[in-house]
Design a protein around this motif. Structure first.
Motif, mmCIF file in Angstrom:
data_model
loop_
_atom_site.group_PDB
_atom_site.id
_atom_site.type_symbol
_atom_site.label_atom_id
_atom_site.label_comp_id
_atom_site.label_asym_id
_atom_site.label_seq_id
_atom_site.Cartn_x
_atom_site.Cartn_y
_atom_site.Cartn_z
ATOM 1 N N THR A 72 2.225 3.010 8.001
ATOM 2 C CA THR A 72 1.977 3.157 6.563
ATOM 3 C C THR A 72 0.477 3.208 6.242
ATOM 4 O O THR A 72 -0.299 2.394 6.735
ATOM 5 N N VAL A 74 -2.222 4.298 2.733
ATOM 6 C CA VAL A 74 -2.139 4.320 1.278
ATOM 7 C C VAL A 74 -1.531 5.652 0.799
ATOM 8 O O VAL A 74 -1.971 6.731 1.187
ATOM 9 N N LYS A 88 -3.727 -1.394 19.106
ATOM 10 C CA LYS A 88 -4.958 -0.731 18.653
ATOM 11 C C LYS A 88 -5.991 -1.776 18.194
ATOM 12 O O LYS A 88 -7.169 -1.682 18.520
ATOM 13 N N ASP A 92 -9.829 -2.922 19.752
ATOM 14 C CA ASP A 92 -10.934 -2.595 18.846
ATOM 15 C C ASP A 92 -11.999 -3.696 18.955
ATOM 16 O O ASP A 92 -11.717 -4.871 18.732
ATOM 17 N N TYR A 281 -11.904 -8.305 7.816
ATOM 18 C CA TYR A 281 -11.729 -7.048 8.560
ATOM 19 C C TYR A 281 -10.389 -6.401 8.207
ATOM 20 O O TYR A 281 -10.285 -5.187 8.071
ATOM 21 N N TYR A 283 -8.951 -6.596 5.389
ATOM 22 C CA TYR A 283 -9.167 -5.979 4.068
ATOM 23 C C TYR A 283 -9.907 -4.648 4.227
ATOM 24 O O TYR A 283 -9.540 -3.652 3.610
ATOM 25 N N GLN A 284 -10.924 -4.658 5.064
ATOM 26 C CA GLN A 284 -11.718 -3.431 5.252
ATOM 27 C C GLN A 284 -10.843 -2.292 5.793
ATOM 28 O O GLN A 284 -10.916 -1.168 5.314
ATOM 29 N N VAL A 285 -9.994 -2.637 6.752
ATOM 30 C CA VAL A 285 -9.148 -1.599 7.352
ATOM 31 C C VAL A 285 -7.990 -1.242 6.409
ATOM 32 O O VAL A 285 -7.681 -0.070 6.193
ATOM 33 N N GLY A 286 -7.367 -2.249 5.842
ATOM 34 C CA GLY A 286 -6.177 -2.005 5.033
ATOM 35 C C GLY A 286 -6.461 -1.416 3.670
ATOM 36 O O GLY A 286 -5.757 -0.507 3.223
ATOM 37 N N VAL A 287 -7.506 -1.915 3.025
ATOM 38 C CA VAL A 287 -7.768 -1.468 1.650
ATOM 39 C C VAL A 287 -8.843 -0.392 1.592
ATOM 40 O O VAL A 287 -8.620 0.686 1.052
ATOM 41 N N THR A 289 -10.114 1.443 4.009
ATOM 42 C CA THR A 289 -9.786 2.619 4.805
ATOM 43 C C THR A 289 -8.382 3.115 4.500
ATOM 44 O O THR A 289 -8.002 4.199 4.934
ATOM 45 N N GLY A 290 -7.593 2.330 3.809
ATOM 46 C CA GLY A 290 -6.248 2.748 3.410
ATOM 47 C C GLY A 290 -5.213 2.670 4.517
ATOM 48 O O GLY A 290 -4.080 3.106 4.337
ATOM 49 N N LEU A 291 -5.577 2.089 5.667
ATOM 50 C CA LEU A 291 -4.616 1.992 6.773
ATOM 51 C C LEU A 291 -3.846 0.676 6.631
ATOM 52 O O LEU A 291 -4.149 -0.320 7.293
ATOM 53 N N LEU A 292 -2.843 0.702 5.768
ATOM 54 C CA LEU A 292 -2.157 -0.543 5.414
ATOM 55 C C LEU A 292 -1.439 -1.157 6.612
ATOM 56 O O LEU A 292 -1.408 -2.375 6.776
ATOM 57 N N GLU A 294 -2.228 -0.919 9.851
ATOM 58 C CA GLU A 294 -3.195 -1.534 10.771
ATOM 59 C C GLU A 294 -3.809 -2.794 10.154
ATOM 60 O O GLU A 294 -4.039 -3.785 10.841
#
Lengths: 323, 427
Positions: A72, A74, A88, A92, A281, A283-287, A289-292, A294
């Motif tokens: 999923t 955004v 992944k 990282d 982190y 938050y940075q990836v999920g919000v 970057t929109g990668l919910l 991950e």
């Protein structure tokens, strides 16, 4: 033999409770009113809590688990990807840095909060003028919203206009500015200091409550036996305070390990990810970057660690109680 | 599409003929979300304009402004919940990140590009996916290096440095005199990427190749990192590791630094606050400020001038009025009012605005911003500025590559780290 339980509600409501039923039949009664039906009443009373827990704890948790197992992003529903997001994240390097930072931050902040909180609680347990005011004002850091107080700290640590640097310079203690937030190590210690400042009152007030349950006679008796202050603390206070301490530490570890606001405001995870925590982190990836999916996987990495810590501490607590 | 055809298709011709608002559903409300502008006068004009636009379009328009760093969380929350603002401002190439959740605005964007002299490359790339426009380009924030003329002259530079090496040499002298150069390498949305991306490009490096595969690991990138590490040590204020987009403004206006890559807000603020903001001789500081572009590297003199655009959200029940609003705002007579109060901090997304009368009125120090956007690339270069480029940007990988080297990591290792991160993202 019929043996009514003495007094109270049973008698008042006319409900009879039998301990043995051999040979004696229970008297026939009419249908119970809803309030008399214990199962129904329990269900009704528990329902609001279950609904609230379901909505605000269970649903987000289950949703988080599902997201972490999906691709999923955004605006895109995504599909099941198994453990891909976890693999992944583990591969990282920023995640590994954030994971290590989180452990370091939680560990040291908890040690400082416990030590200073204990010291403060012991001081506040003494009698002195204005004791109540001091006790109440001590809670201020805990009451002020984290974002606001962290902004104030950020100004104090400002790379260009830090009042702390100014004071130290004026006092002749430094000749060049200390890189409070612009050096990775300094930045992390600054974050630990702010977290300790904010969390210490919680430790102090809880430990103070624990201290006040200790019978003063025990201290008196040990004094008469010749114990000095340290011996009285180590052999009387500490053993009796251990259960409370463990509970406070459990709560604090959970809160600190999942800390977000403080780092987000103070450093944004920089410089060069030196202060990134798992939550920031994620938050940075999920919000950002929109990668919910991950982002959810990254935040779920907190779960096994916290579970292990809490389980070990509660196990130890249970052992303490049984001995 | 001809303008006339467009007007007919969108019904604007009918509105104009009827001399009254279009027949949107009674009580149509439009929610417009933007950042708090660095030039507050711009927000004031927009608040006045939404009243006029509301009357013209027959809709009630609400403008909400928030901190730039909070925009993405608001967008994500709005998309996932399927409710929120109808029109949302974005920066960079973010529309690619939210492509699946955006209404098609090709009609408005096509009209705007044709009507106003064509888009700058990065404005179009930031919002265009194939033939479809994901958002309507709004403006570009040019980023130039603001500097103190007198301090540069004291250090022997009567003109701005032409090459990066000259800049480093000059910076070394300035730092020794207590006037370091201020540059952020922190986790912040504008000034950090506007420095780190062009630095890669100007040394001949690139985030990706033309097929969109990671290509950062090159000797050109290593050279850029080596230069940055020595530039940092020799010339920069080391507090920059923790700076956000506002710290360099404050440091410059307080006389702590001699130069900084920034939008025009330093100059504009110094001029507007000239009674308070003075130089070391007690004169208004703005007279001592000028600008220059990022100096040339071995491979060119590119900048990253940040494109802004507006998205119409797919979940919005008011997509048509929302597009009408954007069209209304972009009409030359309306956009011109906003453009004028921005005083060069923001330029148009189309080349038409290079010819605006404002440029004749502005101080010489501001005139460089007129054509700044011509020398810009966009994040993701050389490949498309897609969602993967956004991921690299959001994780500050290029900025952190330079920050790690500036903190002492071997340049080769810093590049290897960043290349590894890009490889994981781009494949």
């Amino acid at each position: 033999m019929k043996k009514p339980i003495a007094g109270g509600a049973g008698a008042a409501t006319g409900v009879e409770v039998t301990l043995a039923s051999s040979g004696v039949s229970r008297p026939r009664r009419g249908p119970l009113s809803p309030l008399e039906n214990e199962r129904l009443l329990a269900g009704v009373l528990l329902a609001p809590t279950i609904v609230l827990l379901g909505m605000f704890i269970a649903y987000p948790f289950v949703m988080g688990v599902w997201l972490s197992l999906s691709s999923t992003s955004v605006g895109n529903v995504g599909h099941f990807v198994g453990a891909h997001n976890f693999v992944k994240a583990w591969n990282d390097s920023i995640f590994r840095t954030a994971f290590w930072n989180t452990c370091w931050y939680t560990g040291w902040a908890t040690v400082f909060k416990l030590t200073l909180g204990m010291w403060l609680a012991l001081l506040l347990n003494r009698s002195f003028r204005g004791k109540r005011i001091v006790r109440a004002s001590m809670l201020l850091p805990f009451i002020v919203p984290t974002v606001l107080s962290t902004f104030a700290w950020r100004w104090m640590f400002d790379p260009t206009f830090s009042v702390l640097n100014w004071l130290l310079f004026r006092a002749g203690m430094i000749t060049t500015k200390l890189p409070f937030l612009s050096d990775g190590d300094y930045g992390m210690w600054c974050a630990i200091v702010v977290n300790t400042w904010r969390g210490m009152p919680f430790f102090a007030i809880t430990l103070l409550a624990g201290l006040q349950t200790i019978n003063p006679d025990l201290h008196e008796a040990s004094s008469l036996d010749g114990a000095n202050a340290w011996h009285r603390f180590w052999h009387v206070t500490w053993p009796l305070l251990k259960p409370v301490t463990l509970v406070v530490v459990v709560f604090s570890v959970i809160q600190t390990f999942s800390d977000f606001q403080l780092i987000y405001v103070l450093t944004g995870g920089g410089p060069a990810n030196a202060t990134h925590l798992i939550a920031t982190y994620a938050y940075q990836v999920g919000v950002a970057t929109g990668l919910l999916g991950e982002g959810a996987a990254i935040s779920l990495f907190m779960l096994p660690v916290l579970f292990l810590v809490v389980w070990l501490q509660l196990r130890y607590l249970r052992r303490l109680e049984t001995t | 599409m001809e303008r006339r055809t467009f007007l007919r298709v969108t019904g604007v011709a009918g509105i104009l003929a009827a001399q009254r608002a279009p027949a949107f559903a009674q009580g149509t409300k439009l929610h417009w979300l933007r950042w708090n502008d660095f030039v507050p006068a711009g927000d004031v004009v927009l608040r006045q304009q939404i009243v006029e636009a509301g009357k013209a379009l027959g809709a009630e328009i609400q403008l909400e402004t928030i901190n730039a760093n909070d925009l993405q969380s608001r967008i994500t929350a709005a998309i996932q919940s399927g409710s929120g603002a109808d029109v949302i401002m974005t920066l960079h190439n973010w529309p690619h990140l939210y492509a699946a959740s955006l209404a098609d605005v090709t009609d408005v964007a096509d009209w705007l590009g044709k009507d106003q002299g064509g888009y700058y490359g990065q404005s179009e790339q930031a919002v265009k996916d194939g033939a479809r426009y994901l958002a309507v380009p709004w403006s570009i924030s040019g980023l130039m290096i603001a500097y103190r003329k007198s301090w540069f002259a004291e250090a022997g530079a009567t003109a701005p440095p032409k090459t990066l090496e000259e800049y480093r040499q000059l910076g070394m002298k300035l730092k020794k005199k207590g006037h370091p150069i201020g540059q952020t390498l922190g986790h912040t949305f504008g000034d950090a990427p506007a420095w780190s991306y062009p630095l890669v490009w100007n040394f001949g490096g690139a985030e990706t190749d033309k097929q969109g595969r990671a290509s950062l690991d090159s000797k050109e990138t290593v050279e850029s990192v080596k230069w940055m590490a020595s530039f940092w040590k020799d010339a920069c204020d080391e507090g920059g590791f923790a700076w956000d987009d506002t710290n360099n403004n404050r440091a410059f206006l307080a006389g702590e630094i001699s130069a900084s890559l920034n939008g025009a807000s330093i100059y504009i603020a110094a001029k507007r606050g000239q009674d308070k903001i003075k130089d070391d001789k007690g004169e208004p500081m703005w007279r001592d400020i000028d600008h220059f572009a990022i100096p040339r590297g071995p491979a060119g003199t590119w900048g990253y001038h940040i494109p802004f655009s507006h998205m119409v959200m797919k979940y919005s029940k008011n997509q048509k009025p929302a597009k009408e609003l954007l069209k209304w705002l972009h009409a030359k007579e309306h956009f011109g009012k906003w453009f004028e109060v921005m005083e060069g901090f923001s330029v148009g997304s189309t080349k038409y605005w290079e010819q605006h009368a404002l440029w004749g009125k502005l101080d010489d120090a501001m005139k460089l911003y007129r054509t700044a956007a011509q020398a810009s690339r966009i994040i993701g270069y050389q490949g498309p500025p897609n969602a993967k480029a956004s991921e690299v940007y959001s994780k500050y990988i290029l900025t952190d590559m330079y920050a790690k080297a500036a903190q002492g990591m071997k340049p080769e290792d810093a590049v290897k780290w960043a290349a590894g991160e890009l490889k994981a993202i781009y494949g």
